[in-house]
Scaffold this active site. Structure first.
Site, PDB file in Angstrom:
ATOM      1  N   LYS A  22      14.772  -8.630   4.076  1.00  0.00           N
ATOM      2  CA  LYS A  22      13.804  -9.291   4.976  1.00  0.00           C
ATOM      3  C   LYS A  22      12.475  -9.464   4.257  1.00  0.00           C
ATOM      4  O   LYS A  22      11.889 -10.539   4.250  1.00  0.00           O
ATOM      5  CB  LYS A  22      13.603  -8.435   6.220  1.00  0.00           C
ATOM      6  CG  LYS A  22      12.386  -8.802   7.060  1.00  0.00           C
ATOM      7  CD  LYS A  22      12.245  -7.993   8.320  1.00  0.00           C
ATOM      8  CE  LYS A  22      11.503  -6.710   8.144  1.00  0.00           C
ATOM      9  NZ  LYS A  22      10.039  -6.819   8.098  1.00  0.00           N
ATOM     10  N   ASN A  23      12.011  -8.407   3.594  1.00  0.00           N
ATOM     11  CA  ASN A  23      10.671  -8.443   3.006  1.00  0.00           C
ATOM     12  C   ASN A  23      10.602  -9.174   1.679  1.00  0.00           C
ATOM     13  O   ASN A  23       9.519  -9.325   1.115  1.00  0.00           O
ATOM     14  CB  ASN A  23      10.113  -7.013   2.878  1.00  0.00           C
ATOM     15  CG  ASN A  23       9.815  -6.430   4.255  1.00  0.00           C
ATOM     16  OD1 ASN A  23       9.846  -7.155   5.254  1.00  0.00           O
ATOM     17  ND2 ASN A  23       9.565  -5.144   4.317  1.00  0.00           N
ATOM     18  N   CYS A 116      -0.562  -3.545  15.190  1.00  0.00           N
ATOM     19  CA  CYS A 116       0.791  -3.403  15.755  1.00  0.00           C
ATOM     20  C   CYS A 116       0.966  -1.905  15.989  1.00  0.00           C
ATOM     21  O   CYS A 116       0.047  -1.118  15.773  1.00  0.00           O
ATOM     22  CB  CYS A 116       1.839  -3.956  14.801  1.00  0.00           C
ATOM     23  SG  CYS A 116       2.076  -2.925  13.378  1.00  0.00           S
ATOM     24  N   ARG A 121      -3.500  -2.626  10.569  1.00  0.00           N
ATOM     25  CA  ARG A 121      -2.940  -3.669   9.685  1.00  0.00           C
ATOM     26  C   ARG A 121      -3.984  -4.752   9.351  1.00  0.00           C
ATOM     27  O   ARG A 121      -3.769  -5.930   9.559  1.00  0.00           O
ATOM     28  CB  ARG A 121      -1.708  -4.310  10.303  1.00  0.00           C
ATOM     29  CG  ARG A 121      -0.676  -3.370  10.887  1.00  0.00           C
ATOM     30  CD  ARG A 121       0.154  -2.610   9.869  1.00  0.00           C
ATOM     31  NE  ARG A 121       0.945  -3.417   8.988  1.00  0.00           N
ATOM     32  CZ  ARG A 121       2.208  -3.790   9.225  1.00  0.00           C
ATOM     33  NH1 ARG A 121       2.761  -3.489  10.356  1.00  0.00           N
ATOM     34  NH2 ARG A 121       2.889  -4.501   8.348  1.00  0.00           N
ATOM     35  N   ASP A 304       8.930   2.744   4.823  1.00  0.00           N
ATOM     36  CA  ASP A 304       9.876   2.134   5.758  1.00  0.00           C
ATOM     37  C   ASP A 304      11.140   2.973   5.945  1.00  0.00           C
ATOM     38  O   ASP A 304      11.982   2.613   6.770  1.00  0.00           O
ATOM     39  CB  ASP A 304      10.261   0.722   5.289  1.00  0.00           C
ATOM     40  CG  ASP A 304       9.083  -0.219   5.373  1.00  0.00           C
ATOM     41  OD1 ASP A 304       9.133  -1.300   4.775  1.00  0.00           O
ATOM     42  OD2 ASP A 304       8.086   0.145   6.030  1.00  0.00           O
ATOM     43  N   ARG A 396      14.497  -7.587  14.737  1.00  0.00           N
ATOM     44  CA  ARG A 396      13.563  -8.210  13.795  1.00  0.00           C
ATOM     45  C   ARG A 396      13.979  -7.923  12.348  1.00  0.00           C
ATOM     46  O   ARG A 396      13.713  -8.702  11.454  1.00  0.00           O
ATOM     47  CB  ARG A 396      12.152  -7.650  14.017  1.00  0.00           C
ATOM     48  CG  ARG A 396      11.567  -7.969  15.365  1.00  0.00           C
ATOM     49  CD  ARG A 396      10.125  -7.555  15.434  1.00  0.00           C
ATOM     50  NE  ARG A 396       9.392  -8.053  14.266  1.00  0.00           N
ATOM     51  CZ  ARG A 396       8.093  -7.829  14.075  1.00  0.00           C
ATOM     52  NH1 ARG A 396       7.409  -7.126  14.952  1.00  0.00           N
ATOM     53  NH2 ARG A 396       7.482  -8.301  13.010  1.00  0.00           N
TER      54      ARG A 396
HETATM   55  C1  EPZ Z   1       4.591  -4.688   3.797  1.00  0.00           C
HETATM   56  O1  EPZ Z   1       3.636  -4.782   4.837  1.00  0.00           O
HETATM   57  C2  EPZ Z   1       5.953  -4.672   4.485  1.00  0.00           C
HETATM   58  N1  EPZ Z   1       6.133  -5.928   5.203  1.00  0.00           N
HETATM   59  C3  EPZ Z   1       6.029  -3.475   5.434  1.00  0.00           C
HETATM   60  O2  EPZ Z   1       7.331  -3.456   6.000  1.00  0.00           O
HETATM   61  C4  EPZ Z   1       5.823  -2.193   4.622  1.00  0.00           C
HETATM   62  O3  EPZ Z   1       5.846  -1.083   5.486  1.00  0.00           O
HETATM   63  C5  EPZ Z   1       4.470  -2.274   3.893  1.00  0.00           C
HETATM   64  O4  EPZ Z   1       4.432  -3.456   3.065  1.00  0.00           O
HETATM   65  C6  EPZ Z   1       4.225  -1.076   2.993  1.00  0.00           C
HETATM   66  O5  EPZ Z   1       5.258  -0.973   2.051  1.00  0.00           O
HETATM   67  C7  EPZ Z   1       6.452  -7.046   4.510  1.00  0.00           C
HETATM   68  O6  EPZ Z   1       6.596  -7.029   3.289  1.00  0.00           O
HETATM   69  C8  EPZ Z   1       6.648  -8.291   5.309  1.00  0.00           C
HETATM   70  P1  EPZ Z   1       0.434  -3.410   3.031  1.00  0.00           P
HETATM   71  P2  EPZ Z   1       2.094  -5.123   4.486  1.00  0.00           P
HETATM   72  O7  EPZ Z   1      -0.508  -4.548   2.961  1.00  0.00           O
HETATM   73  O8  EPZ Z   1       2.022  -5.970   3.282  1.00  0.00           O
HETATM   74  C9  EPZ Z   1      -3.687  -1.372   4.253  1.00  0.00           C
HETATM   75  C10 EPZ Z   1       8.884  -3.329   7.721  1.00  0.00           C
HETATM   76  O9  EPZ Z   1       9.212  -2.404   8.451  1.00  0.00           O
HETATM   77  N2  EPZ Z   1      -4.287  -2.702   4.053  1.00  0.00           N
HETATM   78  O10 EPZ Z   1       1.178  -3.005   1.792  1.00  0.00           O
HETATM   79  O11 EPZ Z   1       1.465  -5.618   5.733  1.00  0.00           O
HETATM   80  C11 EPZ Z   1      -2.721  -1.348   5.427  1.00  0.00           C
HETATM   81  O12 EPZ Z   1      -3.420  -1.143   6.637  1.00  0.00           O
HETATM   82  C12 EPZ Z   1       7.433  -3.602   7.424  1.00  0.00           C
HETATM   83  O13 EPZ Z   1       9.694  -4.115   7.147  1.00  0.00           O
HETATM   84  C13 EPZ Z   1      -5.667  -2.856   4.228  1.00  0.00           C
HETATM   85  O14 EPZ Z   1      -6.380  -1.916   4.560  1.00  0.00           O
HETATM   86  O15 EPZ Z   1       1.524  -3.689   4.157  1.00  0.00           O
HETATM   87  C14 EPZ Z   1      -1.800  -0.195   5.081  1.00  0.00           C
HETATM   88  O16 EPZ Z   1      -2.408   1.013   5.467  1.00  0.00           O
HETATM   89  C15 EPZ Z   1       6.534  -2.658   8.217  1.00  0.00           C
HETATM   90  N3  EPZ Z   1      -6.212  -4.086   4.046  1.00  0.00           N
HETATM   91  C16 EPZ Z   1      -1.725  -0.257   3.547  1.00  0.00           C
HETATM   92  O17 EPZ Z   1      -2.852  -1.046   3.128  1.00  0.00           O
HETATM   93  C17 EPZ Z   1      -5.462  -5.180   3.672  1.00  0.00           C
HETATM   94  O18 EPZ Z   1      -6.029  -6.273   3.502  1.00  0.00           O
HETATM   95  C18 EPZ Z   1      -0.462  -0.935   3.008  1.00  0.00           C
HETATM   96  O19 EPZ Z   1      -0.333  -2.163   3.670  1.00  0.00           O
HETATM   97  C19 EPZ Z   1      -4.069  -5.010   3.514  1.00  0.00           C
HETATM   98  C20 EPZ Z   1      -3.511  -3.757   3.697  1.00  0.00           C
END
Ligand code: EPZ
Length: 416
Positions: A22-23, A116, A121, A304, A396
């Protein structure tokens, strides 16, 4: 709302075919906006999140058609540079259209995703990086209004590792003038898969899969064809299901190389994992051992799989400390597991689990994608019939979950 009912106590035995990731599919679909043409993707999972993103691209003027696992996206007609709130709020990965829209059209109006269940996020790091590349960003009524005459390559540093942040910048940088260097980039296999496809489209990218990615902008890209990598989180979920139920599963089409941390930790917990060229055999040998886990960006233990690991540790032979370092509120499954008799306390960013070796069936509620997967896993071993409600969260991210589980001996069915 659908419910899923599981009667626990049946060891899982047989073969499960792992679907496309998915990702990986989500950023790849977004990347089709970078070049007008027909993009062809194989091994695309049939998931609600994929349908949601295709609805968004359709709204923008792209056209897609599915034939089994093959997806064709024609983005020649895409000209609406907007991602409306009602689409983005259901799937925050829609923010992945921001980079491609700016690269191809120089403008984008994308709803802020909003929080969420697992956390706020934010996308501040995506926006900060794009501003470094010359993008003018305004925020109006919950929308990001972004404009740029010409994207410029720039040095970009991520304060925290961000998967979709890295992906957004990589896509924007592919068509920027000059070179972009991303430091503290996400190393996930899904990032490397996106870079692979961008390379097929004509982009010049080096270092994807490491924490430093160098992108040399080119003037245009062309559509291509890509076979999507297997879903390592789906595979990890089934590995834990095999361990929990004392079963013996062969997981076909998964790449052990993407799951090194999880394999090491599950072996420590007592699972026997044999890796061969087209999959992995997973079974349990003796009692489950309580182990400590700390989630980290790739290649560390994936956040995850944290909820699923908590369930496995309720069957452990002692105390286990599971620490969530990526998201601030990703223990929503703990409350539901406690209703099933699990002995867990949450202290700050850690869950402390006293293995008791038994869970009792109860009606429980899913709150987010991976938490709902963990409740299904708990149902597989709980005594009696567990009812999991709000299973739309599951749809999802898991393709035909109850079908795959029943095919290896689980007593599981969906109630409309
Ligand atoms: C990706 O989400 C995945 N989704 C998530 O999978 C996964 O849990 C996550 O990476 C971490 O591995 C997809 O790839 C579609 P991040 P993403 O930006 O990119 C903070 C699932 O279950 N952050 O790596 O949204 C954020 O709050 C989903 O398949 C900021 O502060 O996650 C978090 O604490 C859930 N500012 C950390 O970084 C930003 O601008 C990591 O988030 C961006 C992120």
């Amino acid at each position: 709302m659908d419910k899923i009912v599981i009667e626990g106590g049946y060891p899982l035995e047989g073969e499960v075919v792992i679907s496309g990731a998915k990702n990986a599919a989500l950023p790849l679909i977004a990347s089709a906006l970078l070049a007008g043409g027909v993009h062809v993707f194989d091994n695309v999972p049939d998931l609600v999140d994929i349908k949601t993103l295709l609805k968004l691209l359709d709204y923008m003027g792209a056209r897609s058609s599915r034939n089994g696992k093959r997806l064709e996206i024609d983005t020649r007609g895409a000209d609406k540079c907007e991602a409306p709130y009602d689409l983005v709020r259901t799937m925050r990965a829609s923010v992945l259209v921001l980079g491609p829209l700016l690269a191809r059209f120089g403008q984008a109006r994308v709803s802020l995703p909003g929080g969420c269940a697992i956390g706020a996020r934010p996308i501040n790091l995506h926006l900060k990086a794009l501003e470094k590349m010359g993008v003018k960003i305004d925020l109006e009524q919950g929308y990001v209004i972004a404009r740029v005459d010409e994207l410029k390559g720039a040095p970009v540093y991520f304060d925290v590792v961000s998967v979709t942040g890295t992906e957004n910048v990589m896509m924007a940088a592919a068509l920027a003038r000059g070179t972009t260097v991303i430091k503290n980039a996400a190393c996930e296999p899904e990032v490397a898969a996106l870079a692979d496809y961008l390379g097929k489209m004509g982009a010049r990218i080096k270092g994807a899969g490491t924490d430093t990615i160098v992108i040399e902008g080119v003037s245009e890209l062309r559509s291509g064809h890509y076979n999507i990598i297997p879903d390592r989180i789906e595979a990890g979920t089934y590995m834990i299901a095999a361990g929990l139920t004392g079963g013996d599963l062969f997981l076909r089409n998964c790449q052990a190389g993407h799951l090194q941390a999880a394999i090491a930790k599950l072996r420590e917990a007592g699972l026997v994992i044999d890796v061969d060229s087209d999959g992995m055999r997973v079974r349990r040998n003796g009692p489950i051992r309580s182990v400590d886990v700390k989630t980290q960006p790739y290649p560390g233990f994936p956040t995850d799989l944290q909820a699923q690991m908590v369930v496995l540790m309720t069957m452990g032979n002692g105390l286990s400390v599971i620490t969530e370092t990526i998201f601030e509120n990703r223990f929503m499954h703990v409350g539901e597991l406690q209703r099933m008799g699990a002995d867990i306390i949450v202290e700050g960013r850690s869950a402390i689990i006293r293995g008791s070796g038994n869970l009792l069936a109860a009606p429980v509620m899913a709150t987010d994608l991976r938490a709902s997967a963990s409740l299904i896993l708990a149902g597989l071993v709980a005594e009696g019939k567990t009812e999991v409600s709000r299973v739309y969260h599951l749809d999802r991210g898991y393709e035909r979950l109850e079908e795959k589980l029943s095919s290896v001996g689980a007593r599981i069915w969906r109630v409309k």
